[in-house]
Design a protein around this motif. Structure first.
Motif: not given
Ligand SMILES: *Cc1c(COP(=O)(O)O)cnc(C)c1O
Length: 352
Positions: A255-280
């Motif tokens: 938890l003391n590595h907030k920026s790393l967690i935020m970075e991964y979170t952003a990447e997962m959001i990106n991944s979901r957007k791409q996955l969603q577009n491809s499934i659409c």
């Protein structure tokens, strides 16, 4: 005489999970990143310093402070649990009494009704609208007219991937007399949290987990965030050493590595957007896909009458996803995992 289980226990079955051996696992909404790859040494050092012969800190002070700092809230509002799962059980069992009514919405996370059942509560399962959205006004009216003790729902919702806006959650909390439990397991993928409002509304509990965007499902850690009255009661009702020392130490380090967690979170959001577009895109070609929902989470929810068949075929090709009735729930993975899924999914659709 043979020992007899009671009726309640005879009617339940263990929670079903898919085999952990699938090469591509998009079935449990976990993070696709292992944070220990980056900061394993720091986590290892924190764990090594534990006094293994001593009971853990019952207040989980250090990790609770790290969690509160992460969200910019007060540690006095936060109670740590052995996964938010434990907190769901704890709240339903201690804030309600046998026979009290708890409102769940359908579809939603299955554990709410399960724990309600184990605690011998009356479960009123209100169906969501046809588009799987929630009509907050209707729900509030139901709660106030039916002597409801609590309402619990996930926001954003697992499995629908849809979210209720902050203004609407506030409207609900303000307009009902009962306890409102908002499970924000996926809120970090969106941004309509009410975690900052627990001092304002004394009937609000927000549940958070470290199992999803934070990538610590293995550690089992969640938090209940609430005002004084509820927090004091929760701390009194919980079992004293509910969060083990390894989890406390390792999670505090992460938890003391907030920026790393935020970075991964952003990447997962990106991944979901791409996955969603491809499934659409696939849904335009293959009409077995009836609908792809507008996800605000790290997974994509798809309506198809062939959900079971598709998920079984995917599993036999090494890709695990969740199916529920006529829906598939697919967790966003790494780029490679998504492309393996899409390749197999497309082929299965073309052969149906
Ligand atoms: C995954 C999930 C949780 C997390 O539970 P933990 O016990 O903290 O791992 C809670 N609520 C919902 C809706 C979930 O999907």
């Amino acid at each position: 005489m043979a020992y007899e289980l009671n009726k309640k226990l005879k009617s339940i079955e263990p929670y079903e999970t898919l085999p952990v051996t699938s090469p591509v696992r998009l079935d449990a909404n976990e993070s696709c990143y292992n944070i220990a790859d980056k900061i394993g040494d720091i986590i290892g050092k924190a764990v090594k310093d534990i006094e293994f012969n001593r009971y853990p800190d019952p207040t989980a002070k250090k990790v609770t402070e790290a969690f509160a700092t992460f969200y910019g809230i007060k540690p006095e509002n936060c109670t740590a649990g052995n996964g938010s799962d434990e907190l769901i059980f704890l709240i339903l069992s201690s804030f309600l009494e046998k026979g009290d009514t708890v409102v769940t919405l359908s579809p939603d996370f299955s554990m709410y009704a399960f724990y309600g059942f184990l605690n011998e509560l009356k479960i009123r399962n209100l169906p969501k609208e046809d588009d799987l959205k929630i009509d907050v006004g209707k729900v509030a009216e139901y709660c106030n007219n039916n002597d409801v003790g609590a309402i619990i729902f996930s926001n954003p919702c697992n499995p629908t991937s849809l979210g209720v806006r902050r203004q609407d959650v506030i409207r609900l909390v303000k307009n009902v007399y009962c306890l409102v439990i908002v499970d924000e397991a996926y809120m970090d993928f969106w941004g309509e949290s009410v975690i900052d409002l627990t001092d304002e509304y004394d009937n609000l509990v927000v549940l958070k987990t470290c199992s999803k965007n934070m990538g610590m499902a293995a550690l089992r850690l969640g938090f209940a965030v609430a005002g004084d009255k509820i927090t004091t009661a929760l701390r009194a009702a919980k079992s004293p050493y509910n969060v083990n020392a390894v989890t406390q130490a390792a999670a505090a380090a992460v938890l003391n590595h907030k920026s790393l967690i935020m970075e991964y979170t952003a990447e997962m959001i990106n991944s979901r957007k791409q996955l969603q577009n491809s499934i659409c895109e696939l849904s335009e070609r293959y009409f077995t896909i009836e609908k792809v929902y507008d996800s605000v989470t790290n997974f994509v929810f798809v309506k198809t009458p062939k959900a079971q068949e598709i998920s079984e075929k995917l599993l036999s090709r090494g890709v695990a996803v969740r199916y529920m009735g006529s829906y598939l729930r697919i967790t966003a993975g790494t780029e490679e995992e998504n492309s393996i899924f899409l390749r197999e999914f497309r082929e299965i659709l073309s052969l149906l």
